[in-house]
Write an enzyme that holds these catalytic residues in place. Structure first.
Site, PDB file in Angstrom:
ATOM      1  N   TYR A  50       2.760   5.700  15.644  1.00 43.93           N
ATOM      2  CA  TYR A  50       1.452   4.875  15.251  1.00 43.93           C
ATOM      3  C   TYR A  50       0.252   5.657  15.771  1.00 43.93           C
ATOM      4  CZ  TYR A  50      -1.666   0.651  15.846  1.00 43.93           C
ATOM      5  OH  TYR A  50      -2.547  -0.083  15.658  1.00 43.93           O
TER       6      TYR A  50
ATOM      7  N   SER B 174      -7.866   2.705  15.669  1.00 48.33           N
ATOM      8  CA  SER B 174      -7.297   2.030  17.005  1.00 48.33           C
ATOM      9  C   SER B 174      -7.537   2.874  17.967  1.00 48.33           C
ATOM     10  CB  SER B 174      -5.787   2.387  16.839  1.00 48.33           C
ATOM     11  OG  SER B 174      -5.235   1.717  18.029  1.00 48.33           O
TER      12      SER B 174
ATOM     13  N   ASN C  93      -7.141  -1.573   5.967  1.00 46.46           N
ATOM     14  CA  ASN C  93      -6.783  -2.199   7.113  1.00 46.46           C
ATOM     15  C   ASN C  93      -5.300  -2.279   7.535  1.00 46.46           C
ATOM     16  OD1 ASN C  93      -7.155  -4.244   9.274  1.00 46.46           O
ATOM     17  ND2 ASN C  93      -6.103  -5.639   7.694  1.00 46.46           N
TER      18      ASN C  93
ATOM     19  N   ILE D  23      -6.384  -6.788  20.377  1.00 48.57           N
ATOM     20  CA  ILE D  23      -6.886  -8.153  19.371  1.00 48.57           C
ATOM     21  C   ILE D  23      -5.722  -9.168  19.323  1.00 48.57           C
ATOM     22  CG2 ILE D  23      -8.152  -8.745  17.425  1.00 48.57           C
ATOM     23  CD1 ILE D  23      -9.635  -6.658  18.963  1.00 48.57           C
TER      24      ILE D  23
ATOM     25  N   LYS E 254      -2.967   7.035  13.602  1.00 47.53           N
ATOM     26  CA  LYS E 254      -4.154   6.515  13.993  1.00 47.53           C
ATOM     27  C   LYS E 254      -4.995   7.695  14.155  1.00 47.53           C
ATOM     28  CE  LYS E 254      -3.590   2.078  13.108  1.00 47.53           C
ATOM     29  NZ  LYS E 254      -4.477   1.388  11.770  1.00 47.53           N
TER      30      LYS E 254
ATOM     31  N   VAL F 197       0.825  -1.438  -0.011  1.00 47.40           N
ATOM     32  CA  VAL F 197      -0.008   0.036  -0.052  1.00 47.40           C
ATOM     33  C   VAL F 197       0.750   1.438  -0.003  1.00 47.40           C
ATOM     34  CG1 VAL F 197      -1.988  -1.063   0.972  1.00 47.40           C
ATOM     35  CG2 VAL F 197      -0.429  -0.094   2.485  1.00 47.40           C
TER      36      VAL F 197
ATOM     37  N   ALA G  70      -0.218   9.008  15.851  1.00 50.38           N
ATOM     38  CA  ALA G  70      -0.273  10.252  15.023  1.00 50.38           C
ATOM     39  C   ALA G  70      -1.165   9.531  13.825  1.00 50.38           C
ATOM     40  CB  ALA G  70       0.934  10.681  14.806  1.00 50.38           C
TER      41      ALA G  70
HETATM   42  P1  NAI Z   1      -1.618  -8.101  11.382  1.00 49.73           P
HETATM   43  O1  NAI Z   1      -0.086  -7.854  11.763  1.00 49.73           O
HETATM   44  O2  NAI Z   1      -1.869  -9.597  11.786  1.00 49.73           O
HETATM   45  O3  NAI Z   1      -1.828  -7.733  10.000  1.00 49.73           O
HETATM   46  C1  NAI Z   1      -1.610  -6.330   9.323  1.00 49.73           C
HETATM   47  C2  NAI Z   1      -1.309  -6.723   7.939  1.00 49.73           C
HETATM   48  O4  NAI Z   1      -0.820  -5.484   7.365  1.00 49.73           O
HETATM   49  C3  NAI Z   1      -0.444  -7.990   7.681  1.00 49.73           C
HETATM   50  O5  NAI Z   1      -0.739  -8.782   6.807  1.00 49.73           O
HETATM   51  C4  NAI Z   1       0.838  -7.079   7.036  1.00 49.73           C
HETATM   52  O6  NAI Z   1       1.144  -7.667   6.029  1.00 49.73           O
HETATM   53  C5  NAI Z   1       0.183  -5.888   6.288  1.00 49.73           C
HETATM   54  N1  NAI Z   1       0.619  -4.919   6.074  1.00 49.73           N
HETATM   55  C6  NAI Z   1       1.953  -4.154   6.334  1.00 49.73           C
HETATM   56  N2  NAI Z   1       2.333  -3.359   5.696  1.00 49.73           N
HETATM   57  C7  NAI Z   1       1.786  -3.311   4.602  1.00 49.73           C
HETATM   58  C8  NAI Z   1       1.856  -2.714   3.142  1.00 49.73           C
HETATM   59  N3  NAI Z   1       2.945  -1.861   2.954  1.00 49.73           N
HETATM   60  N4  NAI Z   1       1.243  -3.136   2.256  1.00 49.73           N
HETATM   61  C9  NAI Z   1       0.044  -3.849   2.238  1.00 49.73           C
HETATM   62  N5  NAI Z   1      -0.008  -4.476   3.589  1.00 49.73           N
HETATM   63  C10 NAI Z   1       0.759  -4.334   4.612  1.00 49.73           C
HETATM   64  O7  NAI Z   1      -2.210  -7.183  12.527  1.00 49.73           O
HETATM   65  P2  NAI Z   1      -3.757  -6.787  12.755  1.00 49.73           P
HETATM   66  O8  NAI Z   1      -3.911  -6.705  14.290  1.00 49.73           O
HETATM   67  O9  NAI Z   1      -4.525  -7.697  11.946  1.00 49.73           O
HETATM   68  O10 NAI Z   1      -3.761  -5.389  12.114  1.00 49.73           O
HETATM   69  C11 NAI Z   1      -5.001  -4.794  11.253  1.00 49.73           C
HETATM   70  C12 NAI Z   1      -5.152  -3.131  11.606  1.00 49.73           C
HETATM   71  O11 NAI Z   1      -5.893  -3.187  12.942  1.00 49.73           O
HETATM   72  C13 NAI Z   1      -4.046  -2.570  11.380  1.00 49.73           C
HETATM   73  O12 NAI Z   1      -4.358  -1.300  10.892  1.00 49.73           O
HETATM   74  C14 NAI Z   1      -3.582  -2.094  12.904  1.00 49.73           C
HETATM   75  O13 NAI Z   1      -3.058  -0.841  13.388  1.00 49.73           O
HETATM   76  C15 NAI Z   1      -5.007  -2.141  13.618  1.00 49.73           C
HETATM   77  N6  NAI Z   1      -5.119  -2.480  15.072  1.00 49.73           N
HETATM   78  C16 NAI Z   1      -4.764  -3.511  15.666  1.00 49.73           C
HETATM   79  C17 NAI Z   1      -4.847  -3.820  16.855  1.00 49.73           C
HETATM   80  C18 NAI Z   1      -4.426  -5.110  17.506  1.00 49.73           C
HETATM   81  O14 NAI Z   1      -4.641  -5.301  18.781  1.00 49.73           O
HETATM   82  N7  NAI Z   1      -4.332  -6.106  16.751  1.00 49.73           N
HETATM   83  C19 NAI Z   1      -5.348  -2.710  17.841  1.00 49.73           C
HETATM   84  C20 NAI Z   1      -5.604  -1.528  17.022  1.00 49.73           C
HETATM   85  C21 NAI Z   1      -5.414  -1.636  15.729  1.00 49.73           C
END
Ligand code: NAI
Length: 265
Positions: A169, A156, A103, A202, A173, A73, A171
């Site tokens: 992070y 988030s 996401n 999560i 979000k 992305v 900033a």
């Molecule tokens: P995750 O690490 O399981 O999934 C994140 C995905 O984003 C990964 O598959 C990764 O390859 C992808 N990604 C990273 N850089 C990328 C790029 N340059 N281009 C395309 N894809 C890319 O983490 P999760 O938790 O599922 O994260 C999903 C969203 O939820 C994120 O935006 C995260 O900030 C947000 N979030 C997660 C929380 C948690 O506790 N897990 C809490 C608050 C927000």
């Protein structure tokens, strides 16, 4: 829009074309699988072809409809190419995209004095904020043709508060919330809804390195529901905002955080 007459179909994303970034893991993967189970055509995008294909296969094994694209992305050219290909896959003779779910994310924890701070800042803002702007700009021409166009941006609890060593992070979000609200106002007269979802802690790839004991302790202290959430619980929040029946919800930040952000004591 006239007074809508909601039917069962208004509570369904059956046949809707949905693009999800960062869909090979965690929340994105659970969201892709849920939308596919609900009958949507799901474009699974993420870094790494094999990771993407694994999710597409999981969906196919449940008789869902999905196709995978490798998409970084931060790469503007790739965004343009993939979004156009997805819309053509959505419907060949008249390109179709109904729902964009931004996401993709990563965690880069650095104190403000860290010599590498700027690298963490740059990648955090690029992946979690600037990328959302880029995908939205490319998707808009297609969303404008959709019957129930939806943009859903993942923020988030850090979109409303802050934690030490997470300023980049946080900033990004907070930026997602501002972007969402401003675009909800700007695109309102076109009937395009723009909402954000704020996950609490999560169980995903992002948090898997945290020892279970620390997670339990944190959740007991900070989360009214006393536990970490599951990606599927997030996915249902996203699905709700994507439904045709959610046509009067826009500019909203839906916290799916077990109550964490409303807890004082
Ligand atoms: P995750 O690490 O399981 O999934 C994140 C995905 O984003 C990964 O598959 C990764 O390859 C992808 N990604 C990273 N850089 C990328 C790029 N340059 N281009 C395309 N894809 C890319 O983490 P999760 O938790 O599922 O994260 C999903 C969203 O939820 C994120 O935006 C995260 O900030 C947000 N979030 C997660 C929380 C948690 O506790 N897990 C809490 C608050 C927000």
């Amino acid at each position: 829009m006239d007074n809508p007459e909601f039917t069962n179909l208004s509570r369904s994303v059956q046949g809707h074309v949905v693009l999800i970034t960062g869909a090979a893991s965690g929340i994105g993967r659970a969201t892709a699988k849920l939308f596919a189970r609900e009958g949507a055509k799901v474009a699974v995008t993420d870094l790494g072809e094999e990771r993407v294909e694994a999710v597409v296969e999981e969906i196919a094994s449940e008789n869902g409809v999905a196709k995978g694209w490798e998409l970084d992305v931060t790469n503007s050219e790739q965004i343009k190419k993939v979004i156009n290909e997805v819309a053509l896959w959505g419907e060949e003779n008249s390109p179709r995209l109904d729902v964009l779910i931004n996401n993709a994310g990563l965690s880069a924890s650095t104190s403000i004095d860290d010599p590498n701070y700027e690298a963490g800042w740059d990648i955090s803002l690029a992946v979690m904020l600037t990328a959302q702007v880029k995908t939205i700009r490319e998707a808009l021409p297609h969303l404008r043709e959709a019957k129930n166009p939806r943009i859903i941006n993942i923020s988030s609890t850090e979109g409303v508060g802050g934690s030490p060593t997470s300023s980049a992070y946080t900033a990004a979000k907070h930026g997602v919330v501002g972007l969402t609200r401003s675009l909800a106002v700007e695109l309102g007269d076109e009937g395009i809804t723009v909402n954000a979802v704020g996950p609490g802690p999560i169980h995903t790839g992002m948090t898997e390195a945290i020892p279970e004991e620390m997670k339990t302790k944190f959740a007991r202290r900070r989360v009214p529901l006393r536990r970490y959430g599951h990606p599927e619980e997030l996915a249902h929040g996203v699905l709700h905002l994507a439904l045709p029946a959610s046509s009067y919800i826009t500019g909203h930040l839906l916290m799916v955080d077990g109550g964490m952000t409303i807890k004082n004591n």
